[in-house]
Write an enzyme that holds these catalytic residues in place. Structure first.
Site, PDB file in Angstrom:
ATOM      1  N   GLU A 191       0.827  -1.204   0.000  1.00  0.00           N
ATOM      2  CA  GLU A 191       0.000   0.000   0.000  1.00  0.00           C
ATOM      3  C   GLU A 191       0.861   1.254   0.000  1.00  0.00           C
ATOM      4  O   GLU A 191       1.981   1.256   0.505  1.00  0.00           O
ATOM      5  CB  GLU A 191      -0.898   0.010   1.254  1.00  0.00           C
ATOM      6  CG  GLU A 191      -1.886  -1.138   1.251  1.00  0.00           C
ATOM      7  CD  GLU A 191      -2.784  -1.174   2.484  1.00  0.00           C
ATOM      8  OE1 GLU A 191      -3.935  -1.570   2.338  1.00  0.00           O
ATOM      9  OE2 GLU A 191      -2.323  -0.801   3.581  1.00  0.00           O
TER      10      GLU A 191
ATOM     11  N   CYS B  49       3.312   8.557   1.043  1.00  0.00           N
ATOM     12  CA  CYS B  49       3.921   7.663   2.026  1.00  0.00           C
ATOM     13  C   CYS B  49       4.082   6.314   1.335  1.00  0.00           C
ATOM     14  O   CYS B  49       3.087   5.708   0.918  1.00  0.00           O
ATOM     15  CB  CYS B  49       2.976   7.568   3.230  1.00  0.00           C
ATOM     16  SG  CYS B  49       3.479   6.389   4.490  1.00  0.00           S
TER      17      CYS B  49
ATOM     18  N   CYS C  21       7.031  -6.611   7.107  1.00  0.00           N
ATOM     19  CA  CYS C  21       8.148  -6.028   7.850  1.00  0.00           C
ATOM     20  C   CYS C  21       8.635  -7.045   8.867  1.00  0.00           C
ATOM     21  O   CYS C  21       7.836  -7.768   9.462  1.00  0.00           O
ATOM     22  CB  CYS C  21       7.694  -4.760   8.581  1.00  0.00           C
ATOM     23  SG  CYS C  21       9.048  -3.858   9.393  1.00  0.00           S
TER      24      CYS C  21
ATOM     25  N   CYS D 293       7.344  -4.711  15.649  1.00  0.00           N
ATOM     26  CA  CYS D 293       6.865  -3.772  16.678  1.00  0.00           C
ATOM     27  C   CYS D 293       5.408  -4.124  17.006  1.00  0.00           C
ATOM     28  O   CYS D 293       4.577  -4.197  16.098  1.00  0.00           O
ATOM     29  CB  CYS D 293       6.985  -2.332  16.184  1.00  0.00           C
ATOM     30  SG  CYS D 293       8.679  -1.888  15.715  1.00  0.00           S
TER      31      CYS D 293
ATOM     32  N   CYS E 195       2.227  -2.054  15.673  1.00  0.00           N
ATOM     33  CA  CYS E 195       2.152  -1.720  14.248  1.00  0.00           C
ATOM     34  C   CYS E 195       1.487  -2.851  13.474  1.00  0.00           C
ATOM     35  O   CYS E 195       1.867  -4.017  13.626  1.00  0.00           O
ATOM     36  CB  CYS E 195       3.564  -1.477  13.714  1.00  0.00           C
ATOM     37  SG  CYS E 195       3.639  -1.244  11.923  1.00  0.00           S
TER      38      CYS E 195
ATOM     39  N   CYS F  91      -0.664   6.041  10.014  1.00  0.00           N
ATOM     40  CA  CYS F  91       0.621   5.451  10.409  1.00  0.00           C
ATOM     41  C   CYS F  91       0.423   4.115  11.087  1.00  0.00           C
ATOM     42  O   CYS F  91      -0.351   3.994  12.027  1.00  0.00           O
ATOM     43  CB  CYS F  91       1.343   6.326  11.417  1.00  0.00           C
ATOM     44  SG  CYS F  91       1.599   7.959  10.840  1.00  0.00           S
TER      45      CYS F  91
HETATM   46  N1  SAH Z   1       9.979   0.895   9.742  1.00  0.00           N
HETATM   47  C1  SAH Z   1       9.984   2.340   9.721  1.00  0.00           C
HETATM   48  C2  SAH Z   1       8.747   2.907   9.028  1.00  0.00           C
HETATM   49  C3  SAH Z   1       7.514   2.513   9.773  1.00  0.00           C
HETATM   50  S1  SAH Z   1       6.040   3.428   9.703  1.00  0.00           S
HETATM   51  C4  SAH Z   1      10.030   2.863  11.145  1.00  0.00           C
HETATM   52  O1  SAH Z   1       9.752   2.100  12.050  1.00  0.00           O
HETATM   53  O2  SAH Z   1      10.354   4.026  11.338  1.00  0.00           O
HETATM   54  C5  SAH Z   1       6.333   5.025  10.266  1.00  0.00           C
HETATM   55  C6  SAH Z   1       6.005   5.321  11.723  1.00  0.00           C
HETATM   56  O3  SAH Z   1       4.708   4.903  12.142  1.00  0.00           O
HETATM   57  C7  SAH Z   1       6.970   4.663  12.651  1.00  0.00           C
HETATM   58  O4  SAH Z   1       7.424   5.612  13.589  1.00  0.00           O
HETATM   59  C8  SAH Z   1       6.130   3.641  13.341  1.00  0.00           C
HETATM   60  O5  SAH Z   1       6.647   3.270  14.590  1.00  0.00           O
HETATM   61  C9  SAH Z   1       4.817   4.359  13.437  1.00  0.00           C
HETATM   62  N2  SAH Z   1       3.697   3.490  13.770  1.00  0.00           N
HETATM   63  C10 SAH Z   1       3.595   2.167  13.537  1.00  0.00           C
HETATM   64  N3  SAH Z   1       2.421   1.694  13.983  1.00  0.00           N
HETATM   65  C11 SAH Z   1       1.766   2.746  14.515  1.00  0.00           C
HETATM   66  C12 SAH Z   1       0.489   2.902  15.119  1.00  0.00           C
HETATM   67  N4  SAH Z   1      -0.330   1.870  15.250  1.00  0.00           N
HETATM   68  N5  SAH Z   1       0.139   4.127  15.563  1.00  0.00           N
HETATM   69  C13 SAH Z   1       0.963   5.180  15.396  1.00  0.00           C
HETATM   70  N6  SAH Z   1       2.168   5.106  14.811  1.00  0.00           N
HETATM   71  C14 SAH Z   1       2.577   3.901  14.385  1.00  0.00           C
END
Ligand code: SAH
Length: 366
Positions: free
Chosen positions: A108, A121, A128, A132, A135, A359
């Site tokens: 996406e 974005c 991934c 985390c 996420c 995000c």
């Molecule tokens: N792998 C990269 C890009 C990930 S997405 C990274 O971790 O930076 C970009 C941001 O969205 C990251 O800071 C990630 O931690 C955040 N993110 C992921 N899941 C989220 C959620 N459920 N709510 C808010 N932010 C989130």
């Protein structure tokens, strides 16, 4: 409890897509065209179509003889992304697109129009491996890396939609790219760096975007941040910190068991020193998990004097998650405490929530 370490630099062996013009540097494009029995200047013609005019249909490249465009088109402009569907929200100013790749893999990207900029974005991996727990993408594990051209095509597709006037407000130029879709960009290092060149190199070598309007977001793969600083690029770095202390960060960003908060910040400092660019600290505000006043103070102490600014992201709850966003007053207190430490802080808007396009919500369900 043992935290299992995700696969970081290893990727499952999956079929990569066919070669595409956007995988190649200008010199490689000329070499490829020559190998196909054509004159090198044909590579420049193709580049002008693709990068300057955003044209990816060989049939429309009528300044090339039909036989040449058939041959070069088939060899260098294979279709990589097929739109499955797109959904819109925020009065059409946020648009999430689901793409099918050549092997059926789904990814996406999200396009967001603001008053003063248009941001896409993009995903750098399908799935991934960073795991985390808050996420959505992290829950399914890594499927495969995206190729350079699969990343660039997400950007080019967004630029085409914008230039064609398909967004409310009329035709507009794409201005910003954030690597905040699916995947960990620095775990797909070579292809992501090549895609950065395609985005920022002046047309027709690349799309000619400004370096500072391209942001690479990472969980904090320390050696890769160091390598990125050596590339001579000036793109913006964002670090997903989410906790100022190792004990909590070990659980929120499991790779922290390998590279600690201090090491991650030192790597980001070195990047800032090298590039002169302020970096962003991303911090998802999770109710009763990482939003305590004392953690705000600890974060403030840690960041004061650093060339960093904090971007608080209200948590977007993902399906099945036990976590919630912090209440507004808690968020405001957190902001106030960081400000008291002299740390610049902003709260990110929650674009795209209703279409699971915010995000951390990208999960590519067909
Ligand atoms: N792998 C990269 C890009 C990930 S997405 C990274 O971790 O930076 C970009 C941001 O969205 C990251 O800071 C990630 O931690 C955040 N993110 C992921 N899941 C989220 C959620 N459920 N709510 C808010 N932010 C989130």
């Amino acid at each position: 409890m043992m935290t299992s370490l995700p696969l970081i630099f290893d990727t499952p062996r999956k079929a990569m897509p066919p070669r595409h013009l956007a995988d190649l540097s200008p010199a490689e494009r000329r070499a490829a065209v020559t190998e196909l029995g054509e004159k090198p200047f044909r590579a420049d013609q193709l580049s002008r179509h693709y990068f300057s005019r955003l044209e990816n249909d060989p049939a429309a490249m009528t300044d090339l003889p039909a036989a040449v465009r058939d041959r070069l088109g088939a060899a260098l402009l294979p279709p990589l992304l097929t739109e499955v569907r797109h959904v819109e929200t925020d009065q059409g100013t946020t648009r999430k697109t689901l793409w099918r790749l050549h092997d059926g893999t789904l990814v996406e990207s999200v396009l967001m129009r603001y008053r003063d900029r248009l941001t896409v974005c993009v995903s750098s991996q399908a799935g991934c491996g960073m795991a985390c727990p808050f996420c959505a993408t992290g829950q399914g594990g890594l499927n495969r890396n995206l190729s350079t051209a699969e990343i660039v095509e997400q950007v080019a597709a967004a630029a085409r939609v914008a230039a064609a006037g398909e967004l409310p407000g009329g035709p507009v130029r794409l201005s910003n790219v954030v690597f905040m879709g699916m995947g960990e960009p620095l775990a797909n290092y070579q292809r992501v760096v090549a895609s950065l060149h395609r985005l920022i190199d002046p047309a027709p070598a690349g799309l000619g975007l400004s370096q500072r309007s391209v942001t690479v977001s990472t969980v904090g793969l320390v050696p890769a941040i160091g390598k990125l600083a050596d590339e001579g690029l000036n793109v913006t770095l964002a670090v997903s910190l989410h906790a100022p202390d190792d004990e909590l960060r070990d659980t929120l960003v499991p790779v922290n068991t390998r590279w600690k908060v201090r090491e991650v910040l030192e790597a980001a400092d070195a990047y800032a020193a090298r590039t002169g660019r302020r970096y962003s600290i991303e911090y998802a505000m999770i109710r009763d998990i990482n939003d305590q006043p004392w953690r705000a103070d600890l974060l403030g102490t840690l960041l004061s004097g650093r060339l960093a600014h904090v971007n608080l992201i209200p948590l977007n709850p993902t399906p099945g998650s036990k976590w919630d966003a912090s209440p507004k007053p808690v968020e405001q207190e957190f902001v106030a405490r960081l400000s008291d430490h002299g740390v610049p802080v902003t709260v990110r808007d929650t674009r795209g929530q209703e279409i699971d396009g915010a995000c951390g919500q990208l999960a590519a369900l067909a």
